[in-house]
Write a protein that holds these residues in place. Sequence first.
Motif, PDB file in Angstrom:
ATOM      1  N   ASP A   7       0.805  -1.213   0.000  1.00  0.00           N
ATOM      2  CA  ASP A   7       0.000   0.000   0.000  1.00  0.00           C
ATOM      3  C   ASP A   7       0.843   1.269   0.000  1.00  0.00           C
ATOM      4  N   LEU A   8       2.136   1.137   0.208  1.00  0.00           N
ATOM      5  CA  LEU A   8       3.006   2.312   0.217  1.00  0.00           C
ATOM      6  C   LEU A   8       3.168   2.851  -1.209  1.00  0.00           C
ATOM      7  N   GLN A   9       2.914   4.133  -1.365  1.00  0.00           N
ATOM      8  CA  GLN A   9       3.030   4.762  -2.681  1.00  0.00           C
ATOM      9  C   GLN A   9       4.470   4.675  -3.207  1.00  0.00           C
ATOM     10  N   VAL A  10       5.443   4.831  -2.319  1.00  0.00           N
ATOM     11  CA  VAL A  10       6.838   4.770  -2.745  1.00  0.00           C
ATOM     12  C   VAL A  10       7.186   3.374  -3.268  1.00  0.00           C
ATOM     13  N   TYR A  11       6.604   2.354  -2.684  1.00  0.00           N
ATOM     14  CA  TYR A  11       6.820   0.989  -3.173  1.00  0.00           C
ATOM     15  C   TYR A  11       6.229   0.821  -4.575  1.00  0.00           C
ATOM     16  N   GLN A  12       4.995   1.290  -4.759  1.00  0.00           N
ATOM     17  CA  GLN A  12       4.342   1.188  -6.071  1.00  0.00           C
ATOM     18  C   GLN A  12       5.129   1.953  -7.138  1.00  0.00           C
ATOM     19  N   LYS A  13       5.599   3.137  -6.795  1.00  0.00           N
ATOM     20  CA  LYS A  13       6.389   3.935  -7.744  1.00  0.00           C
ATOM     21  C   LYS A  13       7.709   3.241  -8.060  1.00  0.00           C
ATOM     22  N   SER A  14       8.282   2.588  -7.065  1.00  0.00           N
ATOM     23  CA  SER A  14       9.546   1.891  -7.308  1.00  0.00           C
ATOM     24  C   SER A  14       9.337   0.712  -8.265  1.00  0.00           C
ATOM     25  N   LEU A  15       8.194   0.057  -8.171  1.00  0.00           N
ATOM     26  CA  LEU A  15       7.892  -1.029  -9.116  1.00  0.00           C
ATOM     27  C   LEU A  15       7.697  -0.485 -10.534  1.00  0.00           C
ATOM     28  N   ASP A  16       7.035   0.664 -10.640  1.00  0.00           N
ATOM     29  CA  ASP A  16       6.890   1.307 -11.955  1.00  0.00           C
ATOM     30  C   ASP A  16       8.264   1.615 -12.541  1.00  0.00           C
ATOM     31  N   LEU A  17       9.170   2.062 -11.675  1.00  0.00           N
ATOM     32  CA  LEU A  17      10.521   2.383 -12.114  1.00  0.00           C
ATOM     33  C   LEU A  17      11.243   1.136 -12.614  1.00  0.00           C
ATOM     34  N   VAL A  18      11.045   0.017 -11.944  1.00  0.00           N
ATOM     35  CA  VAL A  18      11.639  -1.252 -12.397  1.00  0.00           C
ATOM     36  C   VAL A  18      11.181  -1.543 -13.818  1.00  0.00           C
ATOM     37  N   ASP A  19       9.885  -1.417 -14.069  1.00  0.00           N
ATOM     38  CA  ASP A  19       9.360  -1.665 -15.420  1.00  0.00           C
ATOM     39  C   ASP A  19      10.031  -0.761 -16.453  1.00  0.00           C
ATOM     40  N   GLU A  20      10.173   0.497 -16.101  1.00  0.00           N
ATOM     41  CA  GLU A  20      10.763   1.462 -17.040  1.00  0.00           C
ATOM     42  C   GLU A  20      12.242   1.189 -17.296  1.00  0.00           C
ATOM     43  N   VAL A  21      12.973   0.807 -16.252  1.00  0.00           N
ATOM     44  CA  VAL A  21      14.395   0.498 -16.434  1.00  0.00           C
ATOM     45  C   VAL A  21      14.556  -0.760 -17.292  1.00  0.00           C
ATOM     46  N   TYR A  22      13.704  -1.748 -17.089  1.00  0.00           N
ATOM     47  CA  TYR A  22      13.774  -2.948 -17.924  1.00  0.00           C
ATOM     48  C   TYR A  22      13.533  -2.591 -19.393  1.00  0.00           C
ATOM     49  N   GLU A  23      12.562  -1.732 -19.648  1.00  0.00           N
ATOM     50  CA  GLU A  23      12.306  -1.297 -21.032  1.00  0.00           C
ATOM     51  C   GLU A  23      13.492  -0.528 -21.593  1.00  0.00           C
ATOM     52  N   MET A  24      14.029   0.381 -20.795  1.00  0.00           N
ATOM     53  CA  MET A  24      15.151   1.201 -21.239  1.00  0.00           C
ATOM     54  C   MET A  24      16.377   0.345 -21.563  1.00  0.00           C
ATOM     55  N   THR A  25      16.684  -0.592 -20.678  1.00  0.00           N
ATOM     56  CA  THR A  25      17.907  -1.378 -20.852  1.00  0.00           C
ATOM     57  C   THR A  25      17.802  -2.397 -21.987  1.00  0.00           C
ATOM     58  N   LYS A  26      16.596  -2.679 -22.457  1.00  0.00           N
ATOM     59  CA  LYS A  26      16.444  -3.555 -23.632  1.00  0.00           C
ATOM     60  C   LYS A  26      17.114  -2.943 -24.854  1.00  0.00           C
ATOM     61  N   MET A  27      17.262  -1.610 -24.841  1.00  0.00           N
ATOM     62  CA  MET A  27      17.865  -0.910 -25.974  1.00  0.00           C
ATOM     63  C   MET A  27      19.382  -0.770 -25.847  1.00  0.00           C
ATOM     64  N   PHE A  28      19.950  -1.186 -24.728  1.00  0.00           N
ATOM     65  CA  PHE A  28      21.396  -1.095 -24.553  1.00  0.00           C
ATOM     66  C   PHE A  28      22.076  -2.098 -25.495  1.00  0.00           C
ATOM     67  N   PRO A  29      23.316  -1.841 -25.862  1.00  0.00           N
ATOM     68  CA  PRO A  29      24.041  -2.794 -26.723  1.00  0.00           C
ATOM     69  C   PRO A  29      24.149  -4.170 -26.073  1.00  0.00           C
ATOM     70  N   LYS A  30      24.164  -5.194 -26.889  1.00  0.00           N
ATOM     71  CA  LYS A  30      24.217  -6.582 -26.391  1.00  0.00           C
ATOM     72  C   LYS A  30      25.445  -6.829 -25.513  1.00  0.00           C
ATOM     73  N   GLU A  31      26.564  -6.162 -25.805  1.00  0.00           N
ATOM     74  CA  GLU A  31      27.768  -6.387 -24.987  1.00  0.00           C
ATOM     75  C   GLU A  31      27.621  -5.848 -23.565  1.00  0.00           C
ATOM     76  N   GLU A  32      26.564  -5.109 -23.297  1.00  0.00           N
ATOM     77  CA  GLU A  32      26.318  -4.574 -21.952  1.00  0.00           C
ATOM     78  C   GLU A  32      25.410  -5.470 -21.110  1.00  0.00           C
TER      79      GLU A  32
END
Length: 118
Positions: A7-32
């Motif tokens: 129920d903590l808003q900061v926890y929910q926002k942190s999960l949203d951030l996880v989703d966004e970082v996973y999407e972002m890092t999909k575009m990183f070069p394969k060697e990374e």
Amino acid sequence: MKFNFEDLQVYQKSLDLVDEVYEMTKMFPKEEIYGLNSQYRRAVISISLNIAEGSGGTKKEFNRYLRIASNSLKECIVCLTIAKRQNFISEKAHDEMRQKLIEISKMISGLKKYLLKE
């Protein structure tokens, strides 16, 4: 059934951030994949994990876990900066993610202050 930390808003926002970082890092070069990609993902996951893990203990323990979450957030800032400097992401993507990290950092700080005065 839900756990209190869900129920903590900061926890929910942190999960949203996880989703966004996973999407972002999909575009990183394969060697990374075992470098910056992995480090960034582990750091962002650590924020949510520490909020959840700390919430079940005493206020003092929770505060300690929130400090760890805050340190992981700082690690995300460094990963984000490196990604920008290496041109893995755009200036716009960098700025938007940085704002989200700042928002969560403020939320963690506010929660820590609340726990200390209670």
